[in-house]
Motif scaffolding. Structure first.
Motif, PDB file in Angstrom:
ATOM      1  N   THR A  71      22.862  78.669  13.409  1.00 24.19           N
ATOM      2  CA  THR A  71      22.171  77.550  14.064  1.00 24.19           C
ATOM      3  C   THR A  71      21.384  78.054  15.270  1.00 24.19           C
ATOM      4  O   THR A  71      21.691  79.091  15.854  1.00 24.19           O
ATOM      5  CB  THR A  71      23.167  76.464  14.537  1.00 24.19           C
ATOM      6  OG1 THR A  71      24.078  77.047  15.474  1.00 24.19           O
ATOM      7  CG2 THR A  71      23.928  75.861  13.372  1.00 24.19           C
ATOM      8  N   PRO A  76      20.392  73.968  11.974  1.00 29.92           N
ATOM      9  CA  PRO A  76      20.386  75.127  11.069  1.00 29.92           C
ATOM     10  C   PRO A  76      19.100  75.937  11.226  1.00 29.92           C
ATOM     11  O   PRO A  76      18.023  75.370  11.434  1.00 29.92           O
ATOM     12  CB  PRO A  76      20.444  74.498   9.672  1.00 29.92           C
ATOM     13  CG  PRO A  76      20.970  73.121   9.882  1.00 29.92           C
ATOM     14  CD  PRO A  76      20.546  72.701  11.261  1.00 29.92           C
ATOM     15  N   LEU A  78      15.956  77.730  10.038  1.00 32.89           N
ATOM     16  CA  LEU A  78      15.092  77.400   8.905  1.00 32.89           C
ATOM     17  C   LEU A  78      14.212  78.574   8.480  1.00 32.89           C
ATOM     18  O   LEU A  78      14.035  79.541   9.217  1.00 32.89           O
ATOM     19  CB  LEU A  78      14.201  76.198   9.262  1.00 32.89           C
ATOM     20  CG  LEU A  78      14.919  74.931   9.703  1.00 32.89           C
ATOM     21  CD1 LEU A  78      13.903  73.860  10.083  1.00 32.89           C
ATOM     22  CD2 LEU A  78      15.860  74.432   8.614  1.00 32.89           C
ATOM     23  N   PRO A  91      16.745  75.502   5.012  1.00 35.85           N
ATOM     24  CA  PRO A  91      17.686  76.304   5.805  1.00 35.85           C
ATOM     25  C   PRO A  91      17.810  77.714   5.223  1.00 35.85           C
ATOM     26  O   PRO A  91      17.718  77.892   4.005  1.00 35.85           O
ATOM     27  CB  PRO A  91      19.018  75.566   5.683  1.00 35.85           C
ATOM     28  CG  PRO A  91      18.770  74.346   4.891  1.00 35.85           C
ATOM     29  CD  PRO A  91      17.390  74.393   4.344  1.00 35.85           C
TER      30      PRO A  91
END
Length: 151
Positions: A71, A76, A78, A91
Motif C-alpha cells: 500500500t 493498494p 497500482l 493493483p
C-alpha cells in the motif's frame, strides 16, 4: 545359480527403474519453475503456474502474490505506469508478470515479462541456474538485461 538369478533380476529391476526415472525427467524439469519466487531486489514475490495451451502443451505464467510495500498512503499500489491508461488502476498485487512461456532447449521461451516500472511487457527467455535461481533474460530492442529470482 540362485545368486546369479537374483543378481540378474536386481540388475533388470534397477535398469527398469532408471528408465522410468529418465522418461519422467523431462516432465519434472519442465515444471522446475513452478512455485513462488522472490524477485531481484526483494520487492515482490511471484507465483509461477503451468496451464495447458490449446494444443495441450504446457505454458507457464505468473502473478504477483506478495509485495514488500503493498500500500501507499493507505491504498493498494497500482499499475500506474502502464502504457494503457485503462489499466493504470489495476493493483500490483495479483498482476500477471510472466506470460506465454513454453519449454525450450535449456529453459523456457516464447513469453513476455511485464515490468510495472516500465509499464510494458518485454520478450524474455527463462532458465534455471545450477544454484536453483530463475534467470530472466529480458530483451528490449537491441539491449538486454538479466535478472535473477530466488525461491
Amino acid at each position: 545359480m540362485a545368486a546369479s538369478f537374483l543378481t540378474r533380476t536386481r540388475a533388470r529391476g534397477g535398469a527398469i527403474l532408471l528408465g522410468v526415472a529418465l522418461a519422467a525427467a523431462p516432465a519434472w524439469a519442465a515444471d522446475g519453475i513452478v512455485g513462488i519466487w522472490l524477485t531481484e531486489g526483494g520487492a515482490s514475490k511471484v507465483e509461477v503456474a503451468a496451464t495447458k495451451a490449446a494444443d495441450g502443451s504446457p505454458v507457464y505464467a505468473s502473478k504477483v502474490v506478495w509485495l514488500k510495500e503493498p500500500t501507499r498512503d493507505g491504498r493498494p499500489v497500482l499499475d500506474a505506469n502502464n502504457a494503457d491508461p485503462a489499466l493504470r488502476s489495476r493493483p500490483l498485487l495479483g498482476l500477471p508478470v510472466l506470460a506465454g512461456f513454453k519449454p525450450a532447449a535449456g529453459g523456457w521461451s516464447g513469453g513476455t515479462v511485464y515490468s510495472p516500472k516500465a509499464g510494458k511487457a518485454f520478450p524474455a527467455d527463462l532458465a534455471l541456474t545450477a544454484d536453483g535461481r530463475l534467470e530472466l533474460k529480458v530483451k528490449a530492442g537491441l539491449l538486454s538485461r538479466t535478472d535473477y529470482w530466488t525461491r
